[in-house]
Design a protein around this motif. Structure first.
Motif, PDB file in Angstrom:
ATOM      1  N   LYS A 159     -36.255  69.262 -15.999  1.00  0.00           N
ATOM      2  CA  LYS A 159     -35.541  67.979 -15.919  1.00  0.00           C
ATOM      3  C   LYS A 159     -36.131  66.917 -15.363  1.00  0.00           C
ATOM      4  O   LYS A 159     -36.775  67.203 -13.708  1.00  0.00           O
ATOM      5  N   GLN A 163     -31.656  63.963 -13.082  1.00  0.00           N
ATOM      6  CA  GLN A 163     -31.156  65.699 -13.738  1.00  0.00           C
ATOM      7  C   GLN A 163     -30.789  66.736 -12.858  1.00  0.00           C
ATOM      8  O   GLN A 163     -29.816  67.509 -12.716  1.00  0.00           O
ATOM      9  N   THR A 166     -28.083  66.221 -10.646  1.00  0.00           N
ATOM     10  CA  THR A 166     -27.218  66.827 -11.470  1.00  0.00           C
ATOM     11  C   THR A 166     -26.104  68.135 -11.729  1.00  0.00           C
ATOM     12  O   THR A 166     -25.638  68.694 -11.048  1.00  0.00           O
TER      13      THR A 166
END
Length: 172
Positions: A159, A163, A166
Motif C-alpha cells: 500500500k 492507503q 486508511t
C-alpha cells in the motif's frame, strides 16, 4: 571458532556442557560457585542455542534472587518461570496439571527441589517447581498489535501512504 561462540561452553567426551560462574554476591546464598549443566549434544550450533537460553534464564533468576521480588502474572514473568523450570530439568506444568498428570516419583523430584537450600528460597524456583503461575490472558491491545504488525504486515507493504493510513484507521 571464536571465544564468543564457545562462551560458557566446554566440550567433554564429545558432549557440550554449559559452565558459568555464579556471581560472587549470590554464591553463599546458592551454595555453589558454578552452574554446570550437560547440554546433551555434540553439535556446536545446538549447544550455542541451548547456552543462550540457559544464560538468559540464569540472568533473570539471579536478578530475581537479588531483588527478592515476587513472581507476578505478567507474560515476562511467566516466560521466566518456564525458563527456570527448564534449567531445573522440569517440564513446566501448572499446579492442576501436576496434580492430574504427575506420577508420585515426579512429585517427589519437585518436592526435593523445594527442600534444597539456597536457590529453592527464590520465588521463581518455587513457581517453576509447583506450577503456581498460570499463563496470563492476552490483552486485546496485544492481539490488535500482533494482527497489525504480523498478520497484516504483508498486506500493508503493498500500500501507499494514503492507503496505509486508511487501513490503519479502519482496522485498528
Amino acid at each position: 571458532m571464536n571465544d564468543n561462540q564457545t562462551k560458557y561452553l566446554i566440550l567433554r567426551a564429545n558432549t557440550w556442557h554449559y559452565i558459568r560462574k555464579i556471581p560472587l554476591d549470590l554464591r553463599d546464598l546458592l551454595g555453589r560457585v558454578y552452574h554446570k549443566e550437560s547440554l546433551g549434544t555434540s553439535d556446536l550450533q545446538e549447544a550455542m542455542r541451548a547456552r543462550d537460553l540457559i544464560a538468559k534464564a540464569d540472568n533473570a533468576y539471579w536478578d530475581e534472587v537479588r531483588m527478592g521480588g515476587g513472581v507476578a502474572g505478567s507474560i515476562e514473568q511467566y516466560e521466566k518461570v518456564i525458563a527456570r523450570a527448564r534449567t531445573m530439568r522440569l517440564q513446566y506444568l501448572t499446579a492442576d496439571k501436576i496434580a492430574e498428570q504427575s506420577s508420585l516419583s515426579e512429585l517427589m523430584v519437585r518436592i526435593k527441589l523445594l527442600e534444597a537450600g539456597g536457590a529453592a528460597k527464590a520465588e521463581i524456583t518455587q513457581a517453576a517447581a509447583i506450577g503456581s503461575i498460570d499463563k496470563p490472558k492476552d490483552k486485546m491491545s496485544d492481539v490488535l498489535t500482533l494482527y497489525k504488525d504480523k498478520i497484516m504486515a504483508h498486506d500493508l507493504t503493498k500500500k501507499n501512504e494514503r492507503q496505509y493510513m486508511t487501513m490503519k484507521v479502519l482496522r485498528v
